[in-house]
Design a protein around this motif. Structure first.
Motif, PDB file in Angstrom:
ATOM      1  N   CYS A 228       0.847  -1.200   0.000  1.00  0.00           N
ATOM      2  CA  CYS A 228       0.000   0.000   0.000  1.00  0.00           C
ATOM      3  C   CYS A 228       0.878   1.244   0.000  1.00  0.00           C
ATOM      4  CB  CYS A 228      -0.923   0.010   1.219  1.00  0.00           C
ATOM      5  SG  CYS A 228      -2.079   1.401   1.256  1.00  0.00           S
TER       6      CYS A 228
ATOM      7  N   CYS B 298       0.202   7.972   0.449  1.00  0.00           N
ATOM      8  CA  CYS B 298      -0.265   9.070  -0.401  1.00  0.00           C
ATOM      9  C   CYS B 298      -0.484  10.333   0.422  1.00  0.00           C
ATOM     10  CB  CYS B 298      -1.568   8.630  -1.085  1.00  0.00           C
ATOM     11  SG  CYS B 298      -2.380   9.884  -2.092  1.00  0.00           S
TER      12      CYS B 298
ATOM     13  N   HIS C 179      -4.762   3.614   1.165  1.00  0.00           N
ATOM     14  CA  HIS C 179      -5.774   3.360   0.125  1.00  0.00           C
ATOM     15  C   HIS C 179      -5.180   2.990  -1.239  1.00  0.00           C
ATOM     16  CE1 HIS C 179      -4.765   7.646  -0.096  1.00  0.00           C
ATOM     17  NE2 HIS C 179      -4.988   7.542  -1.392  1.00  0.00           N
ATOM     18  N   GLU C 180      -3.873   3.124  -1.453  1.00  0.00           N
ATOM     19  CA  GLU C 180      -3.253   2.754  -2.739  1.00  0.00           C
ATOM     20  C   GLU C 180      -2.721   1.333  -2.631  1.00  0.00           C
ATOM     21  OE1 GLU C 180      -1.458   6.947  -4.505  1.00  0.00           O
ATOM     22  OE2 GLU C 180      -0.114   5.538  -3.537  1.00  0.00           O
TER      23      GLU C 180
ATOM     24  N   ASN D 190      -9.740   0.042  -5.384  1.00  0.00           N
ATOM     25  CA  ASN D 190     -10.093   1.358  -5.925  1.00  0.00           C
ATOM     26  C   ASN D 190     -11.165   2.004  -5.063  1.00  0.00           C
ATOM     27  OD1 ASN D 190     -12.974   1.231  -7.238  1.00  0.00           O
ATOM     28  ND2 ASN D 190     -12.002  -0.700  -7.835  1.00  0.00           N
TER      29      ASN D 190
ATOM     30  N   LEU E 140      -0.135   1.240  -6.757  1.00  0.00           N
ATOM     31  CA  LEU E 140      -0.163   2.698  -6.880  1.00  0.00           C
ATOM     32  C   LEU E 140      -1.206   3.172  -7.889  1.00  0.00           C
ATOM     33  CD1 LEU E 140       3.651   3.540  -6.712  1.00  0.00           C
ATOM     34  CD2 LEU E 140       1.982   3.355  -4.860  1.00  0.00           C
TER      35      LEU E 140
ATOM     36  N   GLY F 286      -4.087   2.502  -7.599  1.00  0.00           N
ATOM     37  CA  GLY F 286      -5.284   2.720  -6.797  1.00  0.00           C
ATOM     38  C   GLY F 286      -5.605   4.171  -6.522  1.00  0.00           C
ATOM     39  N   CYS F 287      -4.618   5.065  -6.692  1.00  0.00           N
ATOM     40  CA  CYS F 287      -4.918   6.489  -6.478  1.00  0.00           C
ATOM     41  C   CYS F 287      -4.013   7.378  -7.329  1.00  0.00           C
ATOM     42  CB  CYS F 287      -4.798   6.852  -4.999  1.00  0.00           C
ATOM     43  SG  CYS F 287      -5.373   8.542  -4.613  1.00  0.00           S
TER      44      CYS F 287
ATOM     45  N   TYR G 276      -9.901  11.524  -9.863  1.00  0.00           N
ATOM     46  CA  TYR G 276      -9.410  10.148 -10.007  1.00  0.00           C
ATOM     47  C   TYR G 276      -9.026   9.849 -11.449  1.00  0.00           C
ATOM     48  CZ  TYR G 276      -9.156   5.327  -8.109  1.00  0.00           C
ATOM     49  OH  TYR G 276      -8.750   4.097  -7.659  1.00  0.00           O
TER      50      TYR G 276
ATOM     51  N   ARG H 219       6.929   7.897  -3.969  1.00  0.00           N
ATOM     52  CA  ARG H 219       6.082   7.087  -3.114  1.00  0.00           C
ATOM     53  C   ARG H 219       6.924   6.185  -2.202  1.00  0.00           C
ATOM     54  NH1 ARG H 219       2.431   9.914  -3.904  1.00  0.00           N
ATOM     55  NH2 ARG H 219       0.259   9.417  -4.398  1.00  0.00           N
TER      56      ARG H 219
END
Length: 366
Positions: free
Chosen positions: A38, A41, A62-63, A87, A158, A160-161, A311, A361
């Motif tokens: 994850c 972010c 959340h990613e 997602n 990554l 994911g966001c 998004y 990241r």
């Protein structure tokens, strides 16, 4: 129900904590996912600082990518054992946007119905409805997108966001194609992804703008053809000059992507685009920020479009598998966005590195 380790923000601006949480068994339409990686972010930091809302305690992260462990009644889109990227756009399939074939604009996206809790029963608010700084998390099944199981979790998670937001800002929102010039203002994680997306689409020139030379150097490895340090020269004039050198008569770039989220940089983007060009706002402003004063005749006279990109206007079921396939083919370097891999106890230190701007990241690997 099962108990797992997870990272929470208990109160505004307080250091995050590694605690034990309760994860319910999945109910109808839900899935439990064993998280493998994850990303850390800026949005997670915004949650911790109270910049999203005050619904503490938050379950951050959340990613993410991981493996579906269990599904609830009625779930057919994924099954235990599926490798998925999570997602925050589980589309409803029934709203006006979905019914007109534009599910990427779904007006009624949803999350898991049940709540994960602390050991004492206190309900947690999962970041963007995901909460993936955890060994396992409960999500709506529609938040799970199956992708190639041989892909590296730390990289594809990554999508994911932030990376999806940047790539989508270029390809989906900005409609970047071959024969178009692009400028990206702000080359952090999202801006760097917008550059990668523009390169993937075949745009040229691709102009990276930032005040940090190290970020500009990274941008060139992701496809930027030109760089502008806006602390040393006027970015608007530089973008106009570079664009005109390729397309004589151009008065700016065809698409200017603002990935900072500030009025002054949005104004730069407005004036740095060509006539009939497009501005895409993908940087996230704070609630107090206002659109800068621009003569209305300039808005009218320059034509084109002023867009915001939420998004990356993505549809996960369409975009995630495609981008993972491009990554697997070596055509999209998602590994370049992973600056470091850390343990679940390293989130607070990752936030500190984020403040200094020296990472694209940090990725928690479980």
């Amino acid at each position: 129900m099962q108990q797992v380790k997870a990272v929470i923000a208990r109160s505004k601006a307080a250091p995050v904590e590694l605690v034990t949480i309760n994860v319910p068994d999945p109910g109808p339409g839900e899935a439990v996912v064993a998280v493998q990686a994850c990303g850390v972010c800026h949005t997670d930091l915004h949650y911790r600082e109270g910049g999203i809302n005050d619904e503490f305690p938050f379950l951050l992260g959340h990613e993410a990518a991981g493996v579906v462990e269990a599904v609830g009644e009625g779930v057919t889109s994924v099954a235990p054992g599926d490798f998925v990227v999570l997602n925050w756009r589980a589309v409803c399939g029934q709203c006006r946007a979905c019914n007109r074939g534009q599910a990427q604009y779904c007006f009624a996206t949803h999350n898991a119905t049940q709540k994960m809790t602390l050991e004492d029963g206190t309900e947690l608010s999962p970041a963007l409805g995901i909460g993936a700084f955890a060994e396992k998390t409960l999500v709506a099944a529609g938040q799970c997108t199956k992708v190639d199981p041989s892909a590296r979790p730390a990289a594809v998670g990554l999508l994911g966001c932030g990376v999806m937001a940047g790539i989508g800002a270029a390809i989906n929102t900005g409609a970047v194609t071959r024969g178009k010039s692009v400028a990206v203002i702000g080359c952090g994680g999202v801006g760097a992804a917008a550059i990668a997306g523009s390169a993937l689409a075949g745009a040229s020139p691709i102009i990276a703008v930032d005040i940090d030379d190290s970020k500009l150097e990274k941008a060139t490895t992701l496809g930027a053809t030109h760089t502008v340090n806006s602390s040393q020269e006027d970015p608007v004039e530089a973008i106009k000059r570079i664009s005109a050198a390729t397309y004589p008569g151009a008065e700016g770039a065809d698409v200017v992507i603002e990935a900072v989220g500030r009025p002054e940089t949005w104004k730069q983007a407005f004036y740095a685009r060509d006539l009939a060009g497009t501005v895409v706002l993908v940087g996230v402003p704070t609630p107090d920020m206002q659109v800068p004063e621009i003569p209305l005749i300039d808005v009218f006279g320059r034509g084109g479009a002023l867009k915001s990109s939420w998004y990356g206007d993505c549809l996960p079921s369409r975009d995630f598998p495609m981008l993972v396939d491009l990554y697997q083919q070596g055509r999209l370097d998602l590994d370049a966005f992973v600056t470091e891999e850390i343990g679940i106890d390293g989130v607070e230190a990752a936030f500190e590195k984020m403040h200094h701007g020296n990472v694209l990241r940090s990725v928690v690997v479980l």
